[in-house]
Design a protein around this motif. Sequence first.
Motif, short mmCIF file in Angstrom:
data_model
loop_
_atom_site.label_atom_id
_atom_site.label_comp_id
_atom_site.label_asym_id
_atom_site.label_seq_id
_atom_site.Cartn_x
_atom_site.Cartn_y
_atom_site.Cartn_z
N GLY A 55 19.21 -7.52 13.52
CA GLY A 55 18.50 -7.18 12.31
C GLY A 55 17.06 -6.73 12.50
O GLY A 55 16.62 -6.41 13.60
N SER A 56 16.35 -6.74 11.39
CA SER A 56 15.00 -6.19 11.35
C SER A 56 13.99 -6.98 12.17
O SER A 56 12.95 -6.43 12.56
CB SER A 56 14.51 -6.06 9.91
N ALA A 57 14.27 -8.22 12.48
CA ALA A 57 13.37 -8.99 13.36
C ALA A 57 13.40 -8.42 14.77
O ALA A 57 12.45 -8.61 15.53
CB ALA A 57 13.76 -10.46 13.37
N ILE A 58 14.45 -7.71 15.11
CA ILE A 58 14.59 -7.10 16.43
C ILE A 58 14.09 -5.66 16.41
O ILE A 58 13.38 -5.22 17.31
CB ILE A 58 16.08 -7.12 16.88
N THR A 59 14.44 -4.93 15.36
CA THR A 59 14.12 -3.49 15.30
C THR A 59 12.79 -3.21 14.63
O THR A 59 12.20 -2.15 14.85
CB THR A 59 15.20 -2.73 14.54
N GLY A 60 12.33 -4.12 13.78
CA GLY A 60 11.10 -3.91 13.02
C GLY A 60 11.33 -3.28 11.67
O GLY A 60 10.43 -3.26 10.83
N TRP A 63 17.90 -2.00 8.35
CA TRP A 63 18.92 -0.98 8.56
C TRP A 63 19.22 -0.26 7.25
O TRP A 63 19.36 0.96 7.21
CB TRP A 63 20.18 -1.63 9.12
N LYS A 64 19.32 -1.01 6.17
CA LYS A 64 19.77 -0.47 4.90
C LYS A 64 18.86 0.62 4.34
O LYS A 64 19.33 1.65 3.87
CB LYS A 64 19.89 -1.62 3.89
N ASP A 65 17.54 0.40 4.40
CA ASP A 65 16.63 1.35 3.75
C ASP A 65 15.42 1.74 4.60
O ASP A 65 14.55 2.48 4.15
CB ASP A 65 16.16 0.80 2.41
N GLY A 66 15.34 1.23 5.83
CA GLY A 66 14.25 1.59 6.72
C GLY A 66 12.93 0.91 6.42
O GLY A 66 11.92 1.20 7.06
N ALA A 67 12.93 -0.02 5.46
CA ALA A 67 11.69 -0.74 5.12
C ALA A 67 11.28 -1.64 6.28
O ALA A 67 12.12 -2.16 7.00
CB ALA A 67 11.89 -1.57 3.86
N PRO A 68 9.97 -1.83 6.46
CA PRO A 68 9.52 -2.70 7.56
C PRO A 68 9.90 -4.16 7.34
O PRO A 68 10.12 -4.59 6.20
CB PRO A 68 8.01 -2.53 7.57
N ASP A 70 9.59 -7.87 6.59
CA ASP A 70 8.74 -8.54 5.59
C ASP A 70 8.10 -7.57 4.60
O ASP A 70 7.02 -7.83 4.06
CB ASP A 70 7.67 -9.41 6.25
N ALA A 71 8.78 -6.46 4.32
CA ALA A 71 8.27 -5.47 3.36
C ALA A 71 8.08 -6.06 1.97
O ALA A 71 7.23 -5.60 1.21
CB ALA A 71 9.21 -4.27 3.29
N ASP A 72 8.85 -7.10 1.64
CA ASP A 72 8.78 -7.70 0.31
C ASP A 72 7.78 -8.86 0.24
O ASP A 72 7.76 -9.59 -0.74
CB ASP A 72 10.17 -8.17 -0.12
N GLY A 73 6.99 -9.03 1.29
CA GLY A 73 5.99 -10.09 1.32
C GLY A 73 6.19 -11.00 2.51
O GLY A 73 7.23 -10.95 3.18
N PRO A 74 5.19 -11.85 2.80
CA PRO A 74 5.28 -12.75 3.95
C PRO A 74 6.51 -13.64 3.91
O PRO A 74 6.85 -14.19 2.86
CB PRO A 74 4.00 -13.58 3.86
N ALA A 75 7.18 -13.74 5.03
CA ALA A 75 8.35 -14.61 5.21
C ALA A 75 9.52 -14.29 4.27
O ALA A 75 10.32 -15.15 3.96
CB ALA A 75 7.96 -16.08 5.10
N THR A 76 9.64 -13.04 3.85
CA THR A 76 10.75 -12.66 2.97
C THR A 76 11.95 -12.14 3.75
O THR A 76 13.07 -12.20 3.25
CB THR A 76 10.31 -11.60 1.94
#
Length: 160
Positions: A55-60, A63-68, A70-76
Amino acid sequence: MSDAAAGNVQGGLTEQQKRDNLIRLAFAGRAERYEEFCKAIRDVVPPGTTVVLRGSAITGTRWKDGAPFDADGPATSDLDLTLVGSDVLHFFKLSGFYVPGVHSRPMGEEDPDIAPALLPLRERLMAIVHRPVNIQASREIVLQFRGDLLDQAYLILLQT
């Protein structure tokens, strides 16, 4: 890990890039928290288990939308932990599988009761990272399909 393995690219990233992303994003750059996380897992999973994070913790990025991450806030952003091997499948109830005996659903907020014996581990891991952790179990074939055939990035945390 050998130097040769560290340079192999899987999912578009080297093992070192994946590990660096994980420690920076999920562990706030604190390698000792990463080690504590791995130890907590090692203390619970049976011998012969490979533990991977996807997941995104590995890729940054998601996958679904390319958002960084924690794009929705800290620890989200959550962590997607997969236990790979035949013995870990026994942690999950029959109702907790996409494909019985092969690939489980993620045990997390939505389905905490599908792997009750893993609840203490999940709680411990969430206390370490201060974010949601989902735990899934699969046979090796699923990891090979997703990682090798589909080239979805994953990081091997440990092998018991």
